[in-house]
Design a protein around this motif. Structure first.
Motif, PDB file in Angstrom:
ATOM      1  N   THR A 166      20.914 -38.191   2.625  1.00  0.00           N
ATOM      2  CA  THR A 166      21.833 -37.575   1.666  1.00  0.00           C
ATOM      3  C   THR A 166      23.215 -38.227   1.740  1.00  0.00           C
ATOM      4  N   THR A 167      23.823 -38.403   0.572  1.00  0.00           N
ATOM      5  CA  THR A 167      25.118 -39.075   0.486  1.00  0.00           C
ATOM      6  C   THR A 167      26.171 -38.315   1.274  1.00  0.00           C
ATOM      7  N   GLN A 168      26.995 -39.063   2.018  1.00  0.00           N
ATOM      8  CA  GLN A 168      28.068 -38.446   2.793  1.00  0.00           C
ATOM      9  C   GLN A 168      28.994 -37.675   1.868  1.00  0.00           C
TER      10      GLN A 168
ATOM     11  N   GLN B 171      29.196 -38.797   7.332  1.00  0.00           N
ATOM     12  CA  GLN B 171      28.803 -40.183   7.083  1.00  0.00           C
ATOM     13  C   GLN B 171      28.102 -40.778   8.303  1.00  0.00           C
ATOM     14  N   VAL B 172      27.003 -41.510   8.040  1.00  0.00           N
ATOM     15  CA  VAL B 172      26.340 -42.304   9.065  1.00  0.00           C
ATOM     16  C   VAL B 172      26.510 -43.774   8.694  1.00  0.00           C
TER      17      VAL B 172
ATOM     18  N   GLY C 211      23.854 -50.133   4.790  1.00  0.00           N
ATOM     19  CA  GLY C 211      22.682 -49.262   4.792  1.00  0.00           C
ATOM     20  C   GLY C 211      23.021 -47.818   5.090  1.00  0.00           C
ATOM     21  N   GLY C 212      24.336 -47.472   5.155  1.00  0.00           N
ATOM     22  CA  GLY C 212      24.728 -46.105   5.461  1.00  0.00           C
ATOM     23  C   GLY C 212      24.676 -45.211   4.232  1.00  0.00           C
ATOM     24  N   ASN C 213      25.106 -43.978   4.397  1.00  0.00           N
ATOM     25  CA  ASN C 213      25.048 -43.004   3.298  1.00  0.00           C
ATOM     26  C   ASN C 213      26.408 -42.765   2.658  1.00  0.00           C
ATOM     27  N   GLY C 214      27.345 -43.653   2.905  1.00  0.00           N
ATOM     28  CA  GLY C 214      28.655 -43.526   2.295  1.00  0.00           C
ATOM     29  C   GLY C 214      29.353 -44.871   2.283  1.00  0.00           C
ATOM     30  N   PRO C 215      30.516 -44.970   1.612  1.00  0.00           N
ATOM     31  CA  PRO C 215      31.241 -46.238   1.576  1.00  0.00           C
ATOM     32  C   PRO C 215      31.714 -46.638   2.965  1.00  0.00           C
TER      33      PRO C 215
ATOM     34  N   ALA D 294      27.583 -47.237  -0.522  1.00  0.00           N
ATOM     35  CA  ALA D 294      26.303 -47.025   0.150  1.00  0.00           C
ATOM     36  C   ALA D 294      25.210 -47.814  -0.562  1.00  0.00           C
ATOM     37  N   ASP D 295      24.361 -48.509   0.227  1.00  0.00           N
ATOM     38  CA  ASP D 295      23.227 -49.310  -0.259  1.00  0.00           C
ATOM     39  C   ASP D 295      23.659 -50.573  -1.002  1.00  0.00           C
TER      40      ASP D 295
END
Length: 887
Positions: free
Chosen positions: A23-25, A58-59, A96-100, A143-144
């Motif tokens: 899930t997005t941060q 965020q991760v 590859g994280g879920n946030g900028p 992200a991505d």
């Protein structure tokens, strides 16, 4: 190499591939439960829990490809070049994280090789496939998102043919510096390919003034080692493809004049010209617009040997408008074949551009003059602030009469005639005593601002400013007042211009009088009488008109203790927010201001009248005053007390009696009146002066000064039918009206609160983080943050918080978005339903269906169904836990 991550639990591996880290941060996951039940009157009721919100933290995941271990570098990542040569290695960086996140780039040099290559990394910012932008700061990615990179590795001097250098590009998350990707090795081997070195020189050296002619010499020299040959179809000249060795030089901020010579030790040399920075070429000089030149050397095989040279010499002129500190120059590069394949597939065969630059020297100068004419030659007129100003040569003069006490302003224009940004000191002199003249900023609408010397003006540009003078009232009758305006550049000579005020006339006077709240009518001097209570104030409505020509403030005075207020809405009442003033704000010419003069009336004063004189005095000139005389009258007063607030409770449909005391504290006899009070919410009200009645809808009588009477208020509570409230607070007013003129009145009130027993069901929700899906170990979510893969346990507590039994209490909840259902648990006698109550089970469901919601209730009668036969006594309740996993 696979990127490393931080703050991810083992459960993250269960997530799908739709997002790199779930899930997005910043996503807020909210959940609210609902309780429905019936009261003793079989009325349906609903209560919602508190909203529980957790936010996804965020991760961080960093990925660089292609992967290559230090000991097993694939052939495609093993490149060769000669000493001083450069090769390119493509990489891709992915967030590859879920946030900028942003990423710093660095290099690891192997300890198991022969030398350390020189390394730089570039990116393609504009997407044209050219990696020309060196990365010197962290790269920010959503992200991505991914970015293509190119590492350029250069062989330094010293290594021998066959030596290898091994390195890896390293990317590190700035959000979590422990997250890196390092397994991205590549190899550079020293080869013996041919090399053409390029030099670029300019004469004369040092700085150059605008208009100077510079000579550029571009030389290509074949280094010792293998020879250099032609590149097939290296350039298109006048529409035809040509092969050979090509050296180009692109001009920057220069006006090309002539190509002096093109020479080569071997082969045939041809001069080329371009007007589009090298996109197209011609062997014919177009005569103008040339911004790139080249030499094409044609020959067979590897025809340029070690020590051979290729050279072009040309001249160019520094533009007359070149700014100081700017640079001009050329950037030269070559294309050649160094390994005999007639191509330039390897980076060393296309040399890194060699640039030479010259800094433009500084020229200083400045001119100041009338508006729009900084260098004299002024003509015509312009209007500023309603004043027409005529320009002539290097002077300007007012054509409109200036009224004493006003301000006169001239626009002035300064031009920086130099080629460098410079500081200018602006000044005005020559004003008579009593005048205040300043230099100011001015915008297109004529608004003045504060000007701080010196002002910085860009080269060859104009700067508009103003000279503004406050003309004193005493200047009336003056003529031809000349002002000298001076502009002095740093390091240069001052320039002056003259602005003249031709004629100054006298100003009008202020007018203070009685007002009616309307600006449409002028203040009057007709005597007005205003009354005030002893210990209070008498209020006089005044109006002050600025009859002068400029904004003008006035100091106000009146009888001892008078306080003046701005009557902003002109209603003659001192409203909240209408401030007291001793001096008005500046009034524009012809502007009026409504005032209220509050004149204190001493406590115990006898009724009667006295004169009240009010005066307004200009703050600009104490001789500018205006006064008005009115009459002050002392009034009779009305006052009393009505005590005290009362709070009682009763059963539905019952009555209570609130007791109060009314006292006349005024200075004479007063009539009192109360009621009727409207029936609202089912509560009915009646009055009496006796606790036993009779009670009527209204109450009235007379009280002497200082006298008191009891007042009883009887309240009949509602029967709690549909729409009725459980309690009510009522304001009970009583009006005292003085019998003596001017018969003032006062309304007094108390608050009577009547309560009725209530029915209240509540549901409270809280959340904890679980160590695993069993939730045997939990911890607080102290920061409100969760990570993708975290398991969250919601605890739902239902309680009968009222004083009556609840019937058929049903708890409902829904799986929050961005989560996956894990389990439900409940205590003894708790039943669950996942089909809107069609079926019930004591075993918690293992999955949710339909809308991903469920029902739960306490089976108090043991019939395995939740309905109105299941009761919840006051203070009783039950608890359900709801466990989900964050996607």
């Amino acid at each position: 190499m696979k990127g490393t991550t931080a703050l991810l639990t083992a459960a993250l591996s269960l997530l799908g591939a739709a997002m790199a880290a779930g899930t997005t941060q910043g996503t807020a996951i909210t959940n609210t439960a609902t309780l429905t039940y019936k009261d003793a009157l079989n009325q349906n009721r609903t209560a919602s829990s508190n909203i529980v919100t957790v936010t996804v933290r965020q991760v961080y995941v960093t990925t660089v490809t292609p992967d290559a271990a230090e000991g097993s570098i694939p052939a495609g990542r093993q490149l060769s070049t000669y000493v001083g040569g450069t090769r390119q290695y493509p990489y891709t960086l992915t967030n590859g994280g879920n946030g900028p996140d942003s990423f710093t780039l660095s290099f690891t040099q192997s300890g198991a090789d022969d030398f350390n290559p020189g390394l730089k990394v570039y990116r393609d910012l504009d997407g044209d496939g050219t990696f020309s932008d060196e990365v010197t700061a962290p790269i920010s990615l959503a992200a991505d998102a991914s970015v293509n990179l190119m590492v350029r590795a250069t062989v330094p001097s010293g290594p021998q043919v066959g030596n290898t250098g091994i390195f890896a590009l390293v990317a590190t998350s700035t959000g979590d510096t422990s997250v890196t990707d390092t397994n991205n090795y590549a190899q550079l081997t020293v080869s013996a390919d041919g090399l053409l070195g390029v030099t670029n020189t300019v004469s004369p050296g040092g700085t150059a003034v605008p208009g100077a002619t510079l000579t550029y010499t571009v030389t290509g020299t074949v280094a010792s080692g293998n020879p250099v040959g032609a590149v097939s179809n290296v350039v298109t000249v006048d529409g035809a493809a040509r092969s050979g060795v090509l050296i180009t030089d692109t001009l920057t901020n220069l006006n090309f004049t002539a190509l002096s010579s093109v020479t080569a030790t071997n082969g045939t040399a041809t001069a080329l010209y371009s007007t589009d920075a090298g996109s197209t070429w011609s062997a014919t000089n177009p005569g103008s617009g040339v911004n790139a030149v080249a030499i094409l050397v044609e020959g067979s095989g590897s025809f340029l040997l070690a020590g051979n040279t290729v050279q072009l010499v040309y001249t160019a002129q520094v533009p007359a408008t070149a700014l100081a500190g700017s640079t001009v120059g050329g950037s030269a590069s070559a294309r050649f074949d160094g390994n005999g394949d007639a191509a330039t597939n390897e980076l060393p065969e296309t040399t890194t551009p060699v640039a030479v630059s010259t800094t433009v020297a500084t020229v200083t100068g400045g001119a100041v003059g009338p508006s729009a004419f900084p260098q004299a030659g002024a003509t015509g007129t312009y209007t500023l602030g309603g004043v027409t100003i005529a320009r002539s040569g290097d002077t300007q003069t007012t054509q409109t009469d200036i009224v004493a006490g006003t301000r006169v302003t001239f626009r002035q224009t300064l031009r920086n005639t130099g080629n460098a940004s410079n500081d200018f000191t602006l000044a005005v002199s020559g004003a008579p005593s009593g005048w205040t003249c300043t230099v100011n900023t001015i915008d297109g609408s004529g608004t003045l601002g504060t000007l701080t010397n010196p002002v910085t003006v860009a080269p060859l540009t104009d700067y508009t400013f103003a000279v503004s003078c406050a003309v004193p009232f005493s200047a009336a009758g003056s003529t031809n007042v000349a002002l000298t305006v001076t502009a002095t550049p740093a390091g240069g000579s001052a320039d002056t211009t003259t602005s003249t005020v031709a004629t100054i006339t006298a100003a009008g006077l202020p007018q203070l009088g009685n007002g009616d709240g309307s600006d449409a009518t002028a203040p009057t001097s007709t005597n007005v009488t205003a009354g005030g209570d002893p210990g209070g104030n008498a209020l006089f409505r005044l109006e002050l008109l600025n009859g002068g020509p400029v904004d003008e403030a006035f100091t106000l005075s009146g009888p001892a203790g008078t306080v003046f207020y701005l009557d902003l809405d002109g209603d003659g009442v001192i409203d909240p927010g209408e401030p007291p003033v001793t001096t008005t704000a500046a009034l524009t010419p012809g502007q009026s201001v409504n005032l209220i003069a509050a004149v204190p009336v001493a406590a115990g004063s006898a009724t009667g009248t006295s004169p009240a004189v009010f005066t307004a005095t200009s703050t600009l000139d104490a001789t500018r005053t205006s006064s008005v005389t009115d009459t002050l009258r002392v009034n009779a007063v009305a006052s009393g007390t009505f005590t005290a607030d009362s709070s009682l409770s009763t059963i539905a449909g019952g009555t209570v009696t609130h007791a109060h005391t009314l006292t006349n504290t005024g200075n004479g006899a007063a009539d009192y009146a109360a009621g009727p009070l409207p029936t609202t919410g089912g509560f009915a009200y009646a009055f009496s002066t006796s606790p036993s009645g009779p009670f009527t809808s209204t109450l009235g009588g007379t009280l002497a000064a200082g006298a008191s009477t009891p007042v009883y208020v009887r309240v009949t509570a509602p029967t709690l039918a549909s729409g009725a409230t459980d309690s009510q607070t009522k304001t009970v007013p009583v009006t005292l009206t003085m019998q003596d003129a001017p018969q003032p009145a006062v309304t007094l009130s108390v608050q009577d609160t009547t309560g009725v027993q209530s029915v209240v069901g509540t549901v409270n929700k809280s959340a904890l983080r679980c160590a695993d899906a069993t939730c045997a170990v939990t911890s607080a979510i102290t920061d409100g943050k969760v990570s993708p893969g975290d398991i969250v346990q919601y605890t739902l507590q239902v309680v009968n918080s009222g004083t009556s039994t609840l019937y058929g209490a049903l708890l409902s909840d829904t799986r929050p978005t961005s989560t996956t259902f894990v389990k439900l648990t409940g205590g003894t006698s708790i039943l669950f339903s996942t089909d809107s109550g069609a079926t019930w089970t004591a075993a918690p469901p293992t999955a949710l269906s339909g809308g991903n919601d469920f029902l739960a209730g306490l089976d108090t009668n043991g019939d395995s169904v939740i309905n109105d036969l299941d009761t919840l006594a006051p203070g009783a309740g039950f608890t359900v836990t709801f466990v989900v996993r964050i996607n």
